[in-house]
Design a protein around this motif. Structure first.
Motif, PDB file in Angstrom:
ATOM      1  N   LEU A 190     -19.070  14.913  22.824  1.00 33.27           N
ATOM      2  CA  LEU A 190     -19.903  15.714  23.729  1.00 33.27           C
ATOM      3  C   LEU A 190     -19.150  16.956  24.229  1.00 33.27           C
ATOM      4  N   ARG A 191     -18.089  17.323  23.498  1.00 36.55           N
ATOM      5  CA  ARG A 191     -17.337  18.560  23.732  1.00 36.55           C
ATOM      6  C   ARG A 191     -16.631  18.613  25.094  1.00 36.55           C
ATOM      7  N   VAL A 192     -16.137  17.465  25.534  1.00 38.43           N
ATOM      8  CA  VAL A 192     -15.259  17.438  26.710  1.00 38.43           C
ATOM      9  C   VAL A 192     -13.839  17.696  26.210  1.00 38.43           C
ATOM     10  N   GLU A 193     -13.045  18.440  26.961  1.00 35.82           N
ATOM     11  CA  GLU A 193     -11.698  18.771  26.500  1.00 35.82           C
ATOM     12  C   GLU A 193     -10.835  17.523  26.351  1.00 35.82           C
ATOM     13  N   ARG A 194      -9.846  17.602  25.467  1.00 39.61           N
ATOM     14  CA  ARG A 194      -9.066  16.430  25.076  1.00 39.61           C
ATOM     15  C   ARG A 194      -8.365  15.749  26.266  1.00 39.61           C
ATOM     16  N   ARG A 195      -7.760  16.526  27.175  1.00 37.91           N
ATOM     17  CA  ARG A 195      -7.052  15.919  28.310  1.00 37.91           C
ATOM     18  C   ARG A 195      -8.007  15.077  29.157  1.00 37.91           C
ATOM     19  N   GLN A 196      -9.220  15.550  29.327  1.00 34.92           N
ATOM     20  CA  GLN A 196     -10.207  14.798  30.098  1.00 34.92           C
ATOM     21  C   GLN A 196     -10.690  13.581  29.317  1.00 34.92           C
ATOM     22  N   ALA A 197     -10.790  13.709  27.985  1.00 33.34           N
ATOM     23  CA  ALA A 197     -11.188  12.562  27.154  1.00 33.34           C
ATOM     24  C   ALA A 197     -10.135  11.458  27.223  1.00 33.34           C
ATOM     25  N   ILE A 198      -8.850  11.851  27.230  1.00 32.63           N
ATOM     26  CA  ILE A 198      -7.772  10.864  27.367  1.00 32.63           C
ATOM     27  C   ILE A 198      -7.896  10.137  28.702  1.00 32.63           C
ATOM     28  N   ALA A 199      -8.164  10.909  29.762  1.00 36.29           N
ATOM     29  CA  ALA A 199      -8.310  10.322  31.101  1.00 36.29           C
ATOM     30  C   ALA A 199      -9.459   9.324  31.135  1.00 36.29           C
ATOM     31  N   ILE A 200     -10.595   9.701  30.539  1.00 32.78           N
ATOM     32  CA  ILE A 200     -11.768   8.811  30.529  1.00 32.78           C
ATOM     33  C   ILE A 200     -11.477   7.563  29.694  1.00 32.78           C
ATOM     34  N   GLY A 201     -10.783   7.745  28.559  1.00 32.47           N
ATOM     35  CA  GLY A 201     -10.422   6.600  27.728  1.00 32.47           C
ATOM     36  C   GLY A 201      -9.568   5.592  28.481  1.00 32.47           C
ATOM     37  N   MET A 202      -8.596   6.080  29.226  1.00 32.95           N
ATOM     38  CA  MET A 202      -7.737   5.189  30.019  1.00 32.95           C
ATOM     39  C   MET A 202      -8.510   4.546  31.163  1.00 32.95           C
ATOM     40  N   GLU A 203      -9.378   5.331  31.787  1.00 32.28           N
ATOM     41  CA  GLU A 203     -10.149   4.820  32.926  1.00 32.28           C
ATOM     42  C   GLU A 203     -11.062   3.677  32.499  1.00 32.28           C
ATOM     43  N   ILE A 204     -11.672   3.819  31.334  1.00 39.38           N
ATOM     44  CA  ILE A 204     -12.623   2.816  30.862  1.00 39.38           C
ATOM     45  C   ILE A 204     -11.908   1.648  30.181  1.00 39.38           C
ATOM     46  N   GLY A 205     -10.733   1.915  29.644  1.00 41.55           N
ATOM     47  CA  GLY A 205      -9.992   0.866  28.942  1.00 41.55           C
ATOM     48  C   GLY A 205      -9.134  -0.002  29.831  1.00 41.55           C
ATOM     49  N   ILE A 206      -8.904   0.430  31.092  1.00 37.37           N
ATOM     50  CA  ILE A 206      -8.044  -0.334  32.006  1.00 37.37           C
ATOM     51  C   ILE A 206      -8.854  -0.690  33.249  1.00 37.37           C
ATOM     52  N   HIS A 207      -9.204  -1.945  33.370  1.00 33.82           N
ATOM     53  CA  HIS A 207     -10.068  -2.398  34.466  1.00 33.82           C
ATOM     54  C   HIS A 207      -9.275  -3.068  35.581  1.00 33.82           C
ATOM     55  N   ASN A 208      -9.950  -3.231  36.702  1.00 33.81           N
ATOM     56  CA  ASN A 208      -9.366  -3.951  37.840  1.00 33.81           C
ATOM     57  C   ASN A 208      -9.514  -5.452  37.580  1.00 33.81           C
ATOM     58  N   GLY A 209      -8.603  -5.978  36.768  1.00 35.03           N
ATOM     59  CA  GLY A 209      -8.671  -7.386  36.392  1.00 35.03           C
ATOM     60  C   GLY A 209      -8.503  -8.328  37.572  1.00 35.03           C
ATOM     61  N   THR A 210      -7.724  -7.897  38.562  1.00 36.77           N
ATOM     62  CA  THR A 210      -7.516  -8.741  39.751  1.00 36.77           C
ATOM     63  C   THR A 210      -8.831  -8.980  40.469  1.00 36.77           C
TER      64      THR A 210
END
Length: 285
Positions: free
Chosen positions: A223-243
């Motif tokens: 969806l043409r979001v810049e790479r640095r922001q895509a990395i941030a979103i990938g980490m945000e969605i891939g790392i959850h509050n497991g506790t």
């Protein structure tokens, strides 16, 4: 029994300290920053709130997970991003400011989305006659444990920024240690069935974790979001509050089997997130 009681007492304390650490890194500006990154923030929230639960449901159905394990996996998908995502995003050259904003907004929105997704999961996988939905009183209790420490941390950050900066690293170290202890406690609670559960849900948890990061990274790029922001979103969605997921499984739904997917995920995510960060960093070189 004593071990179970200790875990019940320890869990809210651990969750409170972890959320206090998150609050120490947040300001009101982090919530306002969504206006600065409307496209990236909207796509990140869409992936988190809509795509991810759908992907998770598909995995649970495809692998034919037992009802309790399926609900535990959905509980994990419904949980907001964890503060650890900010660290991994920084190490991977992601947009940490966007990470902090998404964590803040996700944590607030999950007050409404988490009980909805979990209750629907209980109805689908367990059945109306056997499920015990998350009651409103319990939801308020959970988010009091989550939001109160965050608010205290933000107040400290606002009125004593030097102290907040000084405490940031020790609280992060304490949070990491507490997360490990929470995972250990949850797995020990089901130690007799752990081997069976790992066989049943180990691969689905790994697939879910990898797909979470893949969806969070590739959909924004498409969806043409810049790479640095895509990395941030990938980490945000891939790392959850497991506790938080483990706390709800044990203290609200009172089913220790439901805590196994978040516990296994908590063990895996440190390695998969590091590998994902290394991969995206190399691609951006």
């Amino acid at each position: 029994m004593q071990q179970s009681n200790l875990l019940t007492v320890f869990l809210p304390i651990a969750l409170g300290i972890i959320m206090l650490g998150l609050g120490l890194s947040l300001t009101i500006e982090d919530f306002k920053r969504i206006v600065k990154y409307p496209k990236a923030a909207f796509i990140g929230l869409f992936c988190q709130m809509i795509l991810l639960p759908a992907v998770c449901w598909g995995i649970a159905v495809a692998f034919g997970l037992a009802p309790a394990l399926a609900v535990g996996l959905m509980l994990l998908a419904a949980s907001p991003g964890g503060a650890t995502a900010n660290l991994y995003s920084h190490l991977s050259d992601g947009d940490v400011a966007l990470n902090i904003t998404l964590t803040a907004v996700n944590s607030l929105l999950s007050l409404f989305t988490l009980p909805l997704i979990v209750n629907l999961s209980l109805l689908y996988f367990v059945g109306a006659e056997k499920s015990i939905p998350m009651q409103f009183g319990k939801i308020v209790e959970v988010f009091a444990i989550v939001l109160l420490p965050v608010s205290i941390g933000m107040i400290i950050r606002r009125f004593a920024p030097a102290f907040a900066n000084k405490m940031d690293k020790p609280v992060k170290i304490a949070s990491a240690i507490l997360l490990v202890l929470v995972i250990a406690g949850a797995t020990l609670k089901e130690k007799d069935n752990l081997g069976i559960f790992i066989q049943q849900v180990g691969l689905p948890v790994l697939v879910f974790n990898l797909l979470s990061m893949f969806v969070g990274y590739t959909v924004p790029l498409m969806l043409r979001v810049e790479r640095r922001q895509a990395i941030a979103i990938g980490m945000e969605i891939g790392i959850h509050n497991g506790t938080l997921a483990i706390y709800i499984a044990l203290n609200v739904l009172q089913d220790s089997a439901m805590s196994i997917p978040p516990a296994l995920y908590g063990l895996l995510m440190f390695f998969t997130a590091a590998a994902f960060g290394y991969w995206v960093k190399r691609k951006s070189m």
